[in-house]
Design an enzyme around this catalytic site. Structure first.
Site, short mmCIF file in Angstrom:
data_model
loop_
_atom_site.label_atom_id
_atom_site.label_comp_id
_atom_site.label_asym_id
_atom_site.label_seq_id
_atom_site.Cartn_x
_atom_site.Cartn_y
_atom_site.Cartn_z
N VAL A 73 49.77 -3.29 10.51
CA VAL A 73 49.14 -2.31 11.40
C VAL A 73 48.09 -1.48 10.65
O VAL A 73 47.04 -1.17 11.20
CB VAL A 73 50.21 -1.42 12.07
CG1 VAL A 73 49.57 -0.34 12.94
CG2 VAL A 73 51.15 -2.28 12.91
N ALA A 76 45.09 -3.66 10.48
CA ALA A 76 44.47 -3.76 11.81
C ALA A 76 43.74 -2.48 12.18
O ALA A 76 42.60 -2.52 12.67
CB ALA A 76 45.54 -4.07 12.86
N GLU A 77 44.37 -1.33 11.94
CA GLU A 77 43.71 -0.08 12.30
C GLU A 77 42.48 0.17 11.44
O GLU A 77 41.46 0.67 11.92
CB GLU A 77 44.67 1.11 12.20
CG GLU A 77 44.02 2.39 12.69
CD GLU A 77 44.99 3.42 13.23
OE1 GLU A 77 44.51 4.46 13.69
OE2 GLU A 77 46.21 3.18 13.20
N THR A 78 42.55 -0.19 10.18
CA THR A 78 41.39 -0.05 9.31
C THR A 78 40.23 -0.89 9.84
O THR A 78 39.10 -0.40 9.99
CB THR A 78 41.75 -0.48 7.87
OG1 THR A 78 42.78 0.39 7.38
CG2 THR A 78 40.55 -0.42 6.95
#
Length: 152
Positions: A73, A76-78
């Site tokens: 996650v 992914a968020e980065t």
């Protein structure tokens, strides 16, 4: 303000994360952030159409030796946030408002590659799908992130 001769205040951090020099001014004075550095995330491709980075499994595992679900996650968020910032452009900022993840298989060694592609690029919202794969190209997880674009 930036010129061709003054290094970005976080130039070393940005270069270590794989950010080409011509993108340094887009990131403002903040660099990539300490979590990106701690996780070992390195960008390999940056554009509005796709954002790609790698992250080592080693150092990012859960107690059983598998890549931690939270590490998926974080990657992914980065990627989704950087991609949204590229779409938003200079003078605007993005904030994540929703993220979800489905984990398909585990990884216990090597590098994980995350690839973010846009699902929606709007004036105030972006949504990206981020797929994490292992070195053999097998899908490890699929995430979706939505970011809100704000005027500073």
């Amino acid at each position: 303000m930036s010129d061709k001769f003054t290094l970005h205040p976080k130039a070393d951090e940005l270069m270590a994360a794989g950010i080409p020099a011509h993108f340094h001014s887009v990131l403002g004075p903040h660099g990539v952030g300490s979590l990106v550095t701690k996780m070992g995330i390195v960008f390999t491709h940056m554009s509005v159409e796709s954002m790609v980075a790698t992250m080592p499994v080693e150092g990012n595992t859960q107690v059983t030796g598998l890549l931690h679900g939270g590490a998926h996650v974080v990657l992914a968020e980065t990627l989704g946030s950087f991609a949204a910032a590229f779409h938003a452009g200079a003078g605007r900022k993005v904030v994540g408002i929703e993220i979800n993840a489905t984990h398909h298989r585990g990884a216990s060694s090597g590098l994980v590659t995350g690839t973010a592609v846009p699902i929606h690029l709007g004036r105030t919202l972006t949504t990206h799908e981020v797929v994490m794969t292992d070195e053999a190209g097998r899908r490890l997880s699929t995430c979706r992130i939505t970011n809100m674009i704000l005027d500073r």
